[in-house]
Each structure stands twice: as structure tokens, then as C-alpha cells.
Scaffold this motif. Structure first.
Motif, PDB file in Angstrom:
ATOM      1  N   ALA A 290       0.831  -1.205   0.000  1.00 39.82           N
ATOM      2  CA  ALA A 290       0.000   0.000   0.000  1.00 39.82           C
ATOM      3  C   ALA A 290       0.867   1.256   0.000  1.00 39.82           C
ATOM      4  O   ALA A 290       0.557   2.241  -0.689  1.00 39.82           O
ATOM      5  CB  ALA A 290      -0.920  -0.008   1.223  1.00 39.82           C
ATOM      6  N   ARG A 291       1.962   1.221   0.757  1.00 41.32           N
ATOM      7  CA  ARG A 291       2.872   2.367   0.800  1.00 41.32           C
ATOM      8  C   ARG A 291       3.488   2.610  -0.578  1.00 41.32           C
ATOM      9  O   ARG A 291       3.595   3.756  -1.039  1.00 41.32           O
ATOM     10  CB  ARG A 291       3.966   2.107   1.836  1.00 41.32           C
ATOM     11  N   ARG A 292       3.896   1.536  -1.230  1.00 37.98           N
ATOM     12  CA  ARG A 292       4.548   1.690  -2.535  1.00 37.98           C
ATOM     13  C   ARG A 292       3.582   2.158  -3.616  1.00 37.98           C
ATOM     14  O   ARG A 292       3.938   2.991  -4.467  1.00 37.98           O
ATOM     15  CB  ARG A 292       5.219   0.364  -2.931  1.00 37.98           C
ATOM     16  N   ILE A 293       2.375   1.628  -3.601  1.00 33.34           N
ATOM     17  CA  ILE A 293       1.367   2.073  -4.571  1.00 33.34           C
ATOM     18  C   ILE A 293       1.095   3.566  -4.393  1.00 33.34           C
ATOM     19  O   ILE A 293       0.991   4.328  -5.369  1.00 33.34           O
ATOM     20  CB  ILE A 293       0.053   1.266  -4.410  1.00 33.34           C
ATOM     21  N   ARG A 294       1.000   3.996  -3.147  1.00 37.42           N
ATOM     22  CA  ARG A 294       0.760   5.410  -2.866  1.00 37.42           C
ATOM     23  C   ARG A 294       1.907   6.262  -3.421  1.00 37.42           C
ATOM     24  O   ARG A 294       1.681   7.332  -3.993  1.00 37.42           O
ATOM     25  CB  ARG A 294       0.615   5.598  -1.353  1.00 37.42           C
ATOM     26  N   SER A 295       3.138   5.768  -3.266  1.00 37.03           N
ATOM     27  CA  SER A 295       4.296   6.490  -3.795  1.00 37.03           C
ATOM     28  C   SER A 295       4.248   6.597  -5.312  1.00 37.03           C
ATOM     29  O   SER A 295       4.560   7.646  -5.884  1.00 37.03           O
ATOM     30  CB  SER A 295       5.591   5.781  -3.385  1.00 37.03           C
ATOM     31  N   LEU A 296       3.885   5.506  -5.973  1.00 35.15           N
ATOM     32  CA  LEU A 296       3.827   5.529  -7.434  1.00 35.15           C
ATOM     33  C   LEU A 296       2.765   6.511  -7.918  1.00 35.15           C
ATOM     34  O   LEU A 296       2.945   7.184  -8.937  1.00 35.15           O
ATOM     35  CB  LEU A 296       3.543   4.131  -7.977  1.00 35.15           C
ATOM     36  N   ARG A 297       1.658   6.594  -7.194  1.00 36.82           N
ATOM     37  CA  ARG A 297       0.581   7.494  -7.591  1.00 36.82           C
ATOM     38  C   ARG A 297       0.950   8.965  -7.372  1.00 36.82           C
ATOM     39  O   ARG A 297       0.605   9.831  -8.173  1.00 36.82           O
ATOM     40  CB  ARG A 297      -0.696   7.173  -6.804  1.00 36.82           C
ATOM     41  N   THR A 298       1.659   9.242  -6.270  1.00 36.24           N
ATOM     42  CA  THR A 298       1.935  10.628  -5.887  1.00 36.24           C
ATOM     43  C   THR A 298       3.331  11.101  -6.263  1.00 36.24           C
ATOM     44  O   THR A 298       3.596  12.298  -6.322  1.00 36.24           O
ATOM     45  CB  THR A 298       1.789  10.801  -4.366  1.00 36.24           C
ATOM     46  N   GLY A 299       4.249  10.141  -6.504  1.00 35.21           N
ATOM     47  CA  GLY A 299       5.628  10.502  -6.778  1.00 35.21           C
ATOM     48  C   GLY A 299       6.407  10.870  -5.531  1.00 35.21           C
ATOM     49  O   GLY A 299       7.547  11.345  -5.627  1.00 35.21           O
ATOM     50  N   GLU A 300       5.832  10.640  -4.366  1.00 34.08           N
ATOM     51  CA  GLU A 300       6.473  11.012  -3.112  1.00 34.08           C
ATOM     52  C   GLU A 300       6.595   9.798  -2.176  1.00 34.08           C
ATOM     53  O   GLU A 300       5.860   8.827  -2.309  1.00 34.08           O
ATOM     54  CB  GLU A 300       5.661  12.107  -2.400  1.00 34.08           C
ATOM     55  N   GLY A 301       7.528   9.896  -1.226  1.00 33.37           N
ATOM     56  CA  GLY A 301       7.606   8.914  -0.155  1.00 33.37           C
ATOM     57  C   GLY A 301       8.423   7.672  -0.442  1.00 33.37           C
ATOM     58  O   GLY A 301       8.386   6.719   0.333  1.00 33.37           O
ATOM     59  N   ARG A 302       9.194   7.662  -1.539  1.00 31.44           N
ATOM     60  CA  ARG A 302       9.988   6.472  -1.829  1.00 31.44           C
ATOM     61  C   ARG A 302      11.060   6.220  -0.772  1.00 31.44           C
ATOM     62  O   ARG A 302      11.468   5.080  -0.556  1.00 31.44           O
ATOM     63  CB  ARG A 302      10.638   6.589  -3.208  1.00 31.44           C
ATOM     64  N   ASP A 303      11.501   7.286  -0.108  1.00 36.14           N
ATOM     65  CA  ASP A 303      12.539   7.107   0.896  1.00 36.14           C
ATOM     66  C   ASP A 303      12.004   6.431   2.160  1.00 36.14           C
ATOM     67  O   ASP A 303      12.760   6.118   3.080  1.00 36.14           O
ATOM     68  CB  ASP A 303      13.207   8.435   1.255  1.00 36.14           C
ATOM     69  N   ALA A 304      10.689   6.188   2.207  1.00 28.66           N
ATOM     70  CA  ALA A 304      10.079   5.475   3.327  1.00 28.66           C
ATOM     71  C   ALA A 304       9.872   3.996   3.026  1.00 28.66           C
ATOM     72  O   ALA A 304       9.390   3.252   3.878  1.00 28.66           O
ATOM     73  CB  ALA A 304       8.757   6.127   3.720  1.00 28.66           C
ATOM     74  N   TRP A 305      10.191   3.554   1.799  1.00 26.50           N
ATOM     75  CA  TRP A 305      10.034   2.143   1.453  1.00 26.50           C
ATOM     76  C   TRP A 305      10.950   1.278   2.310  1.00 26.50           C
ATOM     77  O   TRP A 305      12.097   1.656   2.595  1.00 26.50           O
ATOM     78  CB  TRP A 305      10.378   1.906  -0.017  1.00 26.50           C
TER      79      TRP A 305
END
Length: 308
Positions: A290-305
Motif C-alpha cells: 500500500a505504501r509503494r502504490i501510494r508512492s507511485l501514484r503521488t511521486g512522493e515517499g519512496r525514501d520510506a520504502w
């Protein structure tokens, strides 16, 4: 390849700790190894056991479709040994792979008693050395098609929402168009196929070895460099100093290549799709997906993977 008698498991063994005990016992008996006291190390897409009788790892693939891959992995391991290349070895006296209870079983020499990963710099050294080797035609290595692999992964992705699956399919179609236009600059040839810090271990005698040899294929060498680059650039799983060491020791910085972002997007999609197959069996996987899908949609938060 040798077929086991299946021990009454003609319909296929259940891929559970209990169901696999019979497969392990029969496979070990077939090749003359003792299975008593074997330790189950991992139960995922493969079951991995450590024998107590000898420093041997037993790997049981989930279904028979892995047979060709594992036959190739065993052949690759034996050939790499003739080249004195630091990689997982197979016991010389064991004829394999086996098919027992509809599952594919292979035997590997244990690298060490406890998992210890080698360094990013050592990964670069081994990849540089590997990419200089010229593989014999007898290995029958396939051509690697990441687009086909991604498509197959998405096709079997039934445990996620239809909305998420559609999003991934549309993103994959877009990336595929860009991938087809890439101009690779490194020589085409043999690759490991899944080259990352997770597939290089410290041997008990101190040197670094490559493991998981079933992804060997023929492809642009850039593919073996992409994971280290995005682990640093997108997720911060490697430090700047570690990535600089990798580049220095391999001799090429993939991030300076114009096709880097496209290859990174493709490899990232494959990582997310792989994780999507785990959401039904692990709460941790579901949260990370869910975290990764959200990142792909928004372009943000990859450093939290989180790494898997």
C-alpha cells in the motif's frame, strides 16, 4: 533431472511446513543425504532448509514449472566452478534437480551458518568479473525480456484491488513504450538477472559469493546495475559513499546514462508487482505494498520504502 517416487504425493505436495517434510525426507534419501533435524530457514516462493548432517542447503520450489530454471541454475553453478568464479556451489556427487511430489528440489553447498551479506563494493567486483566471462552455448541461457516478465507478474496479480491492478497495468504500458526506445551502451551478454546486495553473501572463509543463480540470462548489462542505483537514488538503502564505491569498482555510473529513469521505473514496477503477490500471506507485505502504490501514484515517499 531425476523424478522421485512421490511417496504417495502424486497429486502434489501441499506447500506447508508439514507437507514439505515428506518431500524433504524423500529427496534427501534419493541422493543419500540425511534429513533428520533439518532446519526450515524460509518458506516463501521457495522453501529453504539447512541440513544438520552436512553443510548443505535444500531448496524446494513451489511448483514444477521451476524445473527448467533450476536445471539451468545447477548447470550455471557447475560451470562457474570451472571458471573459479565465487558463487554458490552444488555438491558434486548429487544428481539434480529432483521432482518429488510435484515440487522441484535442488541441493546447494552452504555458504555459512549465519547470513552475512557482503558489501556493495564487492558486488561491483563480482559483476565486473562476471560480465567479462563468455558463457558457453551449452548453458542454453535465455534472452531476458523484462517486459514479458512484468506482464506475466501483473497477469497473475489477483490479491490486490482492481483499481490498483489497473493502475499498475497502465503504468507498465507507458514504461514499455519508453523501454522499447532505449539505446543501451554496455555490451550485451550474460547477466545474473537479480543482482543486488541481497544476493551476495560472505562465505565462511571470508570471500564474497553470488547466490540465486536461476536468473542467469542474456541481456544488456545495465540490468545488473539498476538495483544498486535505485536502492541508493530512490530508496536510500545505500549511502552516497557506498554507491560511489560501486561505481568506482565497476567502472560505469548507470545514473549518468540517459535511459536510467526508464530502466529504474521498469525495475521498480517489477518490485511492486512481486510484492503484490505477497499481500494475502503477510500483513507486513500488505502494508508495504500500500505504501509503494501510494508512492507511485503521488511521486512522493519512496525514501520510506522498506526493503524486502
Amino acid at each position: 533431472m531425476i523424478s522421485g517416487s512421490s511417496g504417495g504425493l502424486d497429486g502434489g505436495a501441499e506447500f506447508t511446513a508439514e507437507g514439505l517434510e515428506t518431500v524433504l525426507r524423500e529427496a534427501c534419501a534419493t541422493v543419500g543425504l540425511g534429513s533428520r533435524g533439518a532446519e526450515l530457514l524460509r518458506l516463501g516462493s521457495n522453501a529453504v532448509y539447512r541440513l544438520t548432517s552436512l553443510p548443505v542447503i535444500v531448496r524446494i520450489a513451489r511448483d514444477r514449472s521451476a524445473l527448467a530454471e533450476m536445471e539451468r541454475a545447477v548447470s550455471v553453478a557447475r560451470w562457474l566452478q570451472t571458471q573459479d568464479f565465487p558463487a554458490m556451489r552444488v555438491p558434486e556427487s548429487v544428481a539434480q534437480p529432483l521432482v518429488v511430489g510435484g515440487l522441484v528440489v535442488t541441493f546447494w553447498e552452504s555458504v555459512q551458518e549465519h547470513v552475512e551479506y557482503a558489501t556493495v563494493g564487492e558486488l561491483a567486483d563480482l559483476l565486473r568479473r562476471l560480465h567479462w566471462l563468455e558463457e558457453p552455448e551449452s548453458l542454453g541461457l535465455p534472452y531476458f525480456d523484462p517486459l514479458a516478465k512484468l506482464a506475466a507478474s501483473l497477469e497473475g496479480l489477483d490479491g490486490i484491488s482492481g483499481e490498483d491492478r489497473t493502475f499498475l497495468e497502465e503504468r507498465a504500458a507507458s514504461v514499455a513504450k519508453d523501454y522499447d526506445r532505449l539505446d543501451f551502451v554496455l555490451p550485451f551478454g550474460m547477466i545474473h538477472g537479480d543482482a543486488s546486495i541481497g544476493n551476495i553473501l560472505r562465505h565462511r572463509d571470508g570471500h564474497a559469493v553470488l547466490i540465486d543463480l536461476d536468473g542467469f540470462a542474456l541481456a544488456p548489462r545495465e540490468w545488473d546495475l539498476i538495483q544498486t542505483a535505485i536502492f541508493y537514488d530512490r530508496y536510500r538503502w545505500h549511502t552516497k559513499a557506498e554507491y560511489a564505491e560501486f561505481v568506482h569498482r565497476y567502472g560505469f555510473d548507470l545514473m549518468n546514462w540517459p535511459g536510467y529513469e526508464t530502466l529504474a521505473d521498469l525495475r521498480e514496477l517489477m518490485m511492486v508487482a512481486w510484492l503484490g503477490h505477497q499481500v494475502g500471506t503477510s500483513e507486513r507485505s500488505a502494508v508495504e505494498f500500500a505504501r509503494r502504490i501510494r508512492s507511485l501514484r503521488t511521486g512522493e515517499g519512496r525514501d520510506a520504502w522498506g526493503p524486502f
